[in-house]
Design an enzyme around this catalytic site. Sequence first.
Site: not given
Ligand code: NAD
Ligand code: UGA
Length: 451
Positions: A86, A88-89, A219, A272, A324
């Site tokens: 889910v 985690t804003p 990381a 993130c 986002r």
């Molecule tokens: P997201 O907002 O796209 O998806 C989260 C989903 O969870 C939503 O669809 C929401 O409706 C649902 N949700 C919330 N509460 C709920 C509940 N109680 N029961 C059922 N569904 C519920 O978020 P995301 O981008 O997938 O990120 C999820 C987590 O993964 C975050 O903690 C984020 O930090 C982490 N993360 C994200 C990325 C990325 O690239 N987006 C990469 C690595 C880690």
């Molecule tokens: C990032 C990490 O790369 C993932 O490993 C991690 O899982 C994820 O966050 C997370 O925890 O949500 P993401 O945000 O999807 O992934 O995309 P990135 O490729 O990391 O880019 C992040 C931002 O940095 C973008 O706006 C991108 O354009 C910018 N960026 C990236 C730069 O400005 N310069 C670079 O050299 C690389």
Amino acid sequence: MVKICCIGAGYVGGPTMAVIAVKCPAIEVVVVDISKPRIDAWNSDTLPIYEPGLDEVVKACRGKNLFFSTDVEKHVAEADIIFVSVNTPTKTRGLGAGKAADLTYWESAARMIADVSKSDKIVVEKSTVPVKTAEAIEKILTHNSKGINYQILSNPEFLAEGTAIDDLFKPDRVLIGGRETPEGRKAVQALKEVYANWVPEENIITTNLWSAELSKLAANAFLAQRISSVNAMSALCEATGANVSEVSYAIGKDSRIGPKFLNASVGFGGSCFQKDILNLVIKINDYQKSRFVNRVVSSMFNTVSGKKVAVLGFAFKKDTGDTRETPAIDVCKGLLGDKAQVSIYDPQVTEDQIQRDLAMNKFDWDHPMHLQPTSPSSVKQVSVVWDAYEATKGAHAVCILTEWNEFKELDYQKIFNNMQKPAFVFDGRNVVNADKLREIGFIVYSIGKPL
Ligand code: NAD
Ligand code: UGA
């Protein structure tokens, strides 16, 4: 048959579970979410997120061993392994507002698991959470546990948007943290066996719970610091005549530094980095965005009032429709604040999304239900079009804010002919061939490069 249920069908839950399903035909995977529109989209031909390769993976296993459902409680009750993915804003109010993670969604998911479970469960933290969250979750789960054994694992996700499927198919590593007890080790082993269906064993790292939780935050902090370091260099380059691409290449040749993730930009975005590392390197990132706007305004004779400015790219990076924390929001708001007429084109972001992003207050995007437009009048200064030529027609300047490949291939002569003169290009991603554009007649500003 092992049953997996994933709570949260977002950018992480959807692609991650689709890949587990496609790589593990003997496992049944159900992704559940409280959002009906999201689940309906996962069950339709138009998936709720754009990610290269995702459609094929979902089509290969949806309806066979991959399912999307809003029946959260039923599937949680039936599962052996429950991933919690889910959102985690960042907290918007109360203690730690603007800094601490808001674990409301996580806590309500954990309480629901405790309520509906009738058999032993492995509960996997997939969301990015503060260190020691597993301890809090354990307390919630076992508080009223009816004798059920819960094992909590931390299995943070490292995928990046735009390359999610490649990252999941070939992860640099999979990290699994668990309790150092016989039951804990058994749970770690069970999850390891799932990934071992396609990830080489040496790439599956097992640690204690706290190392796994902290490694994810560490990381992201290291990655974001790297971008902010190169962006800080870009400011020095602009002031001295050095070229940031040459500097990146030169330092990246040092095997201790390495060549990746050294592209200077208008600032990093995404859901993130900012929330995971708040206050570590955010100041430099905010500076980079406001510096970009200052450069646009000061180069255009200190005023953009009433001038049309084309914005090419709104997503936070190429090959995704995700906006986002995209730097485009701050840059557009900066331009609007100086009364520019902004015309925006992005191949994957809808008009509706852009208008909503520009009307939102900071921190509202994770709480869309509290939407309140900051300044409705400023939204009228914005037009969203579906073509780069339309966006740039009659414009004084072009700002490139996302590095979409198609922006390299545009007919810049045609764009120049239809623009006001002098015609400016502000390349926030260093994607265009600045010399060629200058030959056409543009005044080109790149990030971290001499004029
Ligand atoms: P997201 O907002 O796209 O998806 C989260 C989903 O969870 C939503 O669809 C929401 O409706 C649902 N949700 C919330 N509460 C709920 C509940 N109680 N029961 C059922 N569904 C519920 O978020 P995301 O981008 O997938 O990120 C999820 C987590 O993964 C975050 O903690 C984020 O930090 C982490 N993360 C994200 C990325 C990325 O690239 N987006 C990469 C690595 C880690
Ligand atoms: C990032 C990490 O790369 C993932 O490993 C991690 O899982 C994820 O966050 C997370 O925890 O949500 P993401 O945000 O999807 O992934 O995309 P990135 O490729 O990391 O880019 C992040 C931002 O940095 C973008 O706006 C991108 O354009 C910018 N960026 C990236 C730069 O400005 N310069 C670079 O050299 C690389």
